[in-house]
Structures are given as C-alpha cells and as structure tokens.
Design a protein around this motif. Structure first.
Motif, PDB file in Angstrom:
ATOM      1  N   ARG A  74       4.925   5.577  -7.976  1.00  0.00           N
ATOM      2  CA  ARG A  74       3.530   5.517  -7.527  1.00  0.00           C
ATOM      3  C   ARG A  74       3.484   5.242  -6.022  1.00  0.00           C
ATOM      4  O   ARG A  74       3.076   4.165  -5.590  1.00  0.00           O
ATOM      5  CB  ARG A  74       2.779   4.395  -8.280  1.00  0.00           C
ATOM      6  CG  ARG A  74       2.526   4.683  -9.742  1.00  0.00           C
ATOM      7  CD  ARG A  74       1.470   5.777  -9.902  1.00  0.00           C
ATOM      8  NE  ARG A  74       1.078   5.940 -11.286  1.00  0.00           N
ATOM      9  CZ  ARG A  74       1.695   6.717 -12.157  1.00  0.00           C
ATOM     10  NH1 ARG A  74       2.756   7.423 -11.765  1.00  0.00           N
ATOM     11  NH2 ARG A  74       1.257   6.816 -13.390  1.00  0.00           N
ATOM     12  N   GLN A  77      -0.117   4.334  -4.392  1.00  0.00           N
ATOM     13  CA  GLN A  77      -0.698   3.062  -4.820  1.00  0.00           C
ATOM     14  C   GLN A  77       0.205   1.883  -4.473  1.00  0.00           C
ATOM     15  O   GLN A  77      -0.267   0.868  -3.959  1.00  0.00           O
ATOM     16  CB  GLN A  77      -0.950   3.084  -6.341  1.00  0.00           C
ATOM     17  CG  GLN A  77      -1.973   4.107  -6.782  1.00  0.00           C
ATOM     18  CD  GLN A  77      -1.322   5.445  -7.126  1.00  0.00           C
ATOM     19  OE1 GLN A  77      -0.213   5.759  -6.681  1.00  0.00           O
ATOM     20  NE2 GLN A  77      -2.030   6.236  -7.934  1.00  0.00           N
ATOM     21  N   PHE A  78       1.497   2.017  -4.741  1.00  0.00           N
ATOM     22  CA  PHE A  78       2.396   0.866  -4.578  1.00  0.00           C
ATOM     23  C   PHE A  78       2.582   0.487  -3.114  1.00  0.00           C
ATOM     24  O   PHE A  78       2.619  -0.699  -2.775  1.00  0.00           O
ATOM     25  CB  PHE A  78       3.752   1.180  -5.213  1.00  0.00           C
ATOM     26  CG  PHE A  78       4.726   0.026  -5.134  1.00  0.00           C
ATOM     27  CD1 PHE A  78       4.642  -1.022  -6.025  1.00  0.00           C
ATOM     28  CD2 PHE A  78       5.725  -0.008  -4.171  1.00  0.00           C
ATOM     29  CE1 PHE A  78       5.521  -2.097  -5.955  1.00  0.00           C
ATOM     30  CE2 PHE A  78       6.611  -1.068  -4.090  1.00  0.00           C
ATOM     31  CZ  PHE A  78       6.507  -2.112  -4.992  1.00  0.00           C
ATOM     32  N   SER A  80       0.602   0.952  -0.613  1.00  0.00           N
ATOM     33  CA  SER A  80      -0.619   0.718   0.145  1.00  0.00           C
ATOM     34  C   SER A  80      -0.680  -0.741   0.603  1.00  0.00           C
ATOM     35  O   SER A  80      -0.111  -1.641  -0.025  1.00  0.00           O
ATOM     36  CB  SER A  80      -1.848   1.043  -0.706  1.00  0.00           C
ATOM     37  OG  SER A  80      -1.933   0.155  -1.812  1.00  0.00           O
ATOM     38  N   GLN A  82      -3.228  -2.687   0.585  1.00  0.00           N
ATOM     39  CA  GLN A  82      -3.982  -3.487  -0.368  1.00  0.00           C
ATOM     40  C   GLN A  82      -3.095  -3.952  -1.521  1.00  0.00           C
ATOM     41  O   GLN A  82      -3.200  -5.102  -1.976  1.00  0.00           O
ATOM     42  CB  GLN A  82      -5.171  -2.689  -0.919  1.00  0.00           C
ATOM     43  CG  GLN A  82      -6.268  -2.402   0.077  1.00  0.00           C
ATOM     44  CD  GLN A  82      -5.928  -1.240   1.007  1.00  0.00           C
ATOM     45  OE1 GLN A  82      -4.898  -0.571   0.840  1.00  0.00           O
ATOM     46  NE2 GLN A  82      -6.785  -1.004   1.988  1.00  0.00           N
ATOM     47  N   ASN A  83      -2.204  -3.081  -1.997  1.00  0.00           N
ATOM     48  CA  ASN A  83      -1.342  -3.469  -3.109  1.00  0.00           C
ATOM     49  C   ASN A  83      -0.309  -4.496  -2.680  1.00  0.00           C
ATOM     50  O   ASN A  83      -0.002  -5.437  -3.433  1.00  0.00           O
ATOM     51  CB  ASN A  83      -0.639  -2.232  -3.681  1.00  0.00           C
ATOM     52  CG  ASN A  83       0.157  -2.546  -4.942  1.00  0.00           C
ATOM     53  OD1 ASN A  83      -0.402  -2.930  -5.968  1.00  0.00           O
ATOM     54  ND2 ASN A  83       1.472  -2.417  -4.852  1.00  0.00           N
ATOM     55  N   LEU A  86      -1.947  -7.692  -2.562  1.00  0.00           N
ATOM     56  CA  LEU A  86      -2.173  -8.175  -3.929  1.00  0.00           C
ATOM     57  C   LEU A  86      -0.919  -8.820  -4.505  1.00  0.00           C
ATOM     58  O   LEU A  86      -0.981  -9.889  -5.118  1.00  0.00           O
ATOM     59  CB  LEU A  86      -2.633  -7.013  -4.810  1.00  0.00           C
ATOM     60  CG  LEU A  86      -2.809  -7.323  -6.304  1.00  0.00           C
ATOM     61  CD1 LEU A  86      -3.907  -8.366  -6.499  1.00  0.00           C
ATOM     62  CD2 LEU A  86      -3.116  -6.046  -7.082  1.00  0.00           C
ATOM     63  N   VAL A  87       0.228  -8.178  -4.303  1.00  0.00           N
ATOM     64  CA  VAL A  87       1.486  -8.720  -4.828  1.00  0.00           C
ATOM     65  C   VAL A  87       1.779 -10.096  -4.217  1.00  0.00           C
ATOM     66  O   VAL A  87       2.132 -11.052  -4.925  1.00  0.00           O
ATOM     67  CB  VAL A  87       2.657  -7.751  -4.544  1.00  0.00           C
ATOM     68  CG1 VAL A  87       3.999  -8.399  -4.874  1.00  0.00           C
ATOM     69  CG2 VAL A  87       2.491  -6.465  -5.350  1.00  0.00           C
ATOM     70  N   THR A 323       6.656  -8.467  -8.612  1.00  0.00           N
ATOM     71  CA  THR A 323       6.782  -7.023  -8.354  1.00  0.00           C
ATOM     72  C   THR A 323       6.952  -6.247  -9.646  1.00  0.00           C
ATOM     73  O   THR A 323       6.389  -5.148  -9.812  1.00  0.00           O
ATOM     74  CB  THR A 323       7.982  -6.759  -7.422  1.00  0.00           C
ATOM     75  OG1 THR A 323       7.841  -7.530  -6.228  1.00  0.00           O
ATOM     76  CG2 THR A 323       8.060  -5.281  -7.050  1.00  0.00           C
ATOM     77  N   ASN A 326       3.592  -5.927 -11.220  1.00  0.00           N
ATOM     78  CA  ASN A 326       2.792  -4.941 -10.503  1.00  0.00           C
ATOM     79  C   ASN A 326       3.227  -3.521 -10.844  1.00  0.00           C
ATOM     80  O   ASN A 326       2.378  -2.633 -11.040  1.00  0.00           O
ATOM     81  CB  ASN A 326       2.908  -5.199  -9.002  1.00  0.00           C
ATOM     82  CG  ASN A 326       2.044  -4.276  -8.176  1.00  0.00           C
ATOM     83  OD1 ASN A 326       2.521  -3.308  -7.599  1.00  0.00           O
ATOM     84  ND2 ASN A 326       0.747  -4.564  -8.108  1.00  0.00           N
ATOM     85  N   LEU A 330       0.884  -0.615 -12.558  1.00  0.00           N
ATOM     86  CA  LEU A 330       0.617   0.675 -11.903  1.00  0.00           C
ATOM     87  C   LEU A 330       1.073   1.848 -12.758  1.00  0.00           C
ATOM     88  O   LEU A 330       0.469   2.931 -12.696  1.00  0.00           O
ATOM     89  CB  LEU A 330       1.328   0.723 -10.550  1.00  0.00           C
ATOM     90  CG  LEU A 330       0.766  -0.189  -9.447  1.00  0.00           C
ATOM     91  CD1 LEU A 330       1.608  -0.061  -8.186  1.00  0.00           C
ATOM     92  CD2 LEU A 330      -0.692   0.145  -9.154  1.00  0.00           C
TER      93      LEU A 330
END
Length: 358
Positions: A74, A77-78, A80, A82-83, A86-87, A323, A326, A330
C-alpha cells in the motif's frame, strides 16, 4: 649509614604469595570493584552492551522490512505523512507505558496493572469536578493517580513481601473496578479547549504531534536514567542479584518502591496523552496495555527474570508492533491474524533470549 640487611636483595617468594611490605610502607588493601558480588564486571558489561546493540540493530532491520512491505503493498497510503503521523501517535501512549514497565522488569518485578491505572487516571481526570481546574488540573490529576497506584504497588511488593504478580493483579482488578464506579460505565467527554487543542494539527511542531514529542522526551529521559545514573545501575543490580545488591549497600526495598512509582508516573503521563488523543475518559481505556508493554519489552531484549534490558530496544518493540497493526489495517486483514502474528513474534523473541544468555 645503611646496614648489610638493607643492602641484601630480597628473594622472591614462591609463586602466588604476596611480598611482605617494608615497615615504612603500610599494606594497601585491594580496592573493591564498582560491581557487587555476583554482578556483571566491566568485561561482561561490555558484552551485554554489544548484545543489546546487535538486538537493536536486528529490530531496526525488522522495522525496515515492515516498512518495505507497506511500501510494496500500500505505497500511497502507508508512506503518506498522515499515516506516519498516525503510527507514531498510536505508538506514543503505549510507548510511554512500556518505558516504565521496562524499568520494573529489569529490576526483577512485573506490573500487570498498567492498563487499569491508565483507565483509572483518564476517568478520574475527566470528571466534571476535575475539568473545572482546566488543563493543569487534568494533568496533575493523571500524574497523582498514577503515582498513587504505583505507590500502593511498591509498598505491597517491597515492604509487604507480596509477589509482584499477585500485588499488581490485585491493583488491576481494583483500579478497573474503581474506574467503572466513577464513570458509571459511560464515556466522559472533555470540554477543556486547551486540552483538545493539543490534539489538533494546528499544535503540531514541524509536522510532529505534541504527543509524539512527549513520547520522545520520556524515551530519552528513560534511556539516560537507565544508562547514565546510579539509579539505573542499582536497578540492574537489584534485578540481577538482589542479595548481592543488598550486601553491596543498596536498599533493595527502597529501589523496588521507586521502580513501581516510576511505572505509575509513566502511566499517568500516558493517561494524559490518551485524553488528548481521544478527548474523553472511560473505564475501558488501556485495555491489554499490560500485555502489549510486556511483549514490547521482551522482543526489545528485556530479560523477564530481571537484570538486563534497554529502553531503546523496548521502544523499537513498540514501533514494530504498531507498524504491524497499521499494516494489517491497511491490507484489511483480520484482527485474529494480527494477534497470531504478535504471539509468534513473542515466542521467537523468548527463544532467542534463551539461546543467548549472558
């Protein structure tokens, strides 16, 4: 004028015997080393440090492999921003708890009540009466509740002679029950704007959430405390050989009390971070934090029997688990598979520890 006796050379005695000092040269007893009997000497300490470095590098390799998997499966998404934020944010709360748990385990104890202490602190600090005092009142309340619970654990273990497993298990049940009673099973919403603002993007410092900055500060402080202070050396000594530490002059009971106070303080800090993150307090907060923190410490190289461990390794363990969570989210994988993967990692980490005993 010297005599013939003074001029006569002294014959060396048999091997292994000490030479008698001259009358005007008082015998000097050998100075004791810095380590208590049974503790690691300078040589073995260097070996432990090298092993810790190898383990940390191994965890960095695992973390890099997970990032590569996320980038392949991914990528948008991964990778980014923002991600990644988040992590790190998700790792911060449990990471602060893990730092405290790491100290307790290195000192030869265990703390099963950390999740319940976090829940109790979040509930107590988000009552209407506490919120009337604003951000300072909420922060002070979380810290005092954490320290109070840690004090009870420390007194039961250090001065009450209770087994850490039983003492902290009792605290787990009592804190959960008290949190349920205070909240009446409901969710308490935070209405203090200054607390909620800390979780918004406007409060980010160079793109880093304040929660992550607090996590980093706790990690650095914990690492310095363990590696650069007398408190850290005493913690390792008490966890490695309590009787030898006592004979070396260390107050073992006082040290154990301080370790549980430190764990409670970390839980109080984590509770405040969780309030900022969720904007609420409820009795279900911190669910299974004790298992996640202990697991992260184990895969980070902390020995369950005490006497060995690193804050850096424990933090890397937290990042590995976060991780993985996450990545599973995802890729829309089931939670059951995620738990199986975590269990397998813990088993492998314990087997590696058994195969590399100091």
């Amino acid at each position: 004028m010297s005599t013939s006796e003074d001029q006569a050379p002294r014959r060396p005695g048999p091997p292994g015997t000490a030479r008698t000092p001259a009358p005007d040269q008082p015998a000097v007893p050998p100075s004791p080393g810095p380590w208590p009997s049974g503790g690691p000497g300078p040589g073995s300490r260097g070996v432990l440090r090298r092993r810790a470095d190898v383990r940390s590098l191994s965890l960095l390799g695992v973390l890099a492999a997970l990032v590569a998997v996320g980038a392949l499966t991914r990528p948008e998404q991964f990778l980014s921003v923002q991600n990644l934020q988040l992590v790190l944010t998700q790792a911060s709360v449990i990471g602060v708890v893990t730092v405290g748990v790491t100290f307790v385990i290195i000192g030869g104890g265990i703390d099963l009540s950390v999740g319940a202490m976090v829940a109790l602190a979040t509930v107590w600090a988000t009552t209407v009466a506490t919120q009337e005092y604003g951000l300072g009142g909420i922060l002070l309340c979380t810290l005092l509740v954490g320290l109070g619970c840690g004090l009870v654990n420390g007194l039961l273990v250090a001065f009450g002679g209770m087994v850490p497993f039983i003492a902290t298990l009792a605290m787990l049940a009592a804190a959960r029950g008290l949190a349920l009673q205070i909240s009446a099973g409901g969710t308490q919403i935070v209405s203090v704007a200054s607390v909620l603002d800390l979780g918004r993007r406007d409060a980010y410092v160079l793109g880093v959430p304040p929660i992550v900055l607090v996590f980093a500060a706790v990690t650095v402080t914990g690492r310095l405390l363990l590696n650069r202070t007398t408190f850290g050396r005493r913690t390792v000594a008490v966890g490695g050989n309590p009787e030898a530490a006592r004979l070396a002059g260390i107050d073992v009971r006082r040290q154990r009390l301080l370790l549980y106070l430190l764990s409670g303080l970390c839980c109080g800090i984590a509770a405040f971070l969780l309030i900022v993150l969720t904007g609420s307090g409820q009795n279900t907060n911190g669910n299974l934090y004790e298992l996640d923190a202990i697991a992260a410490a184990i895969i980070g190289g902390t020995l369950l029997s005490g006497g060995r461990g690193t804050v850096t390794g424990s933090v890397l363990g937290v990042l590995v688990f976060t991780t993985i969570t996450n990545l599973f989210a995802l890729n829309n994988l089931e939670t059951a598979v995620q738990q199986i993967a975590k269990g397998a990692i813990i088993v492998v980490a314990v087997l590696v520890q058994k195969g590399h005993k100091p």
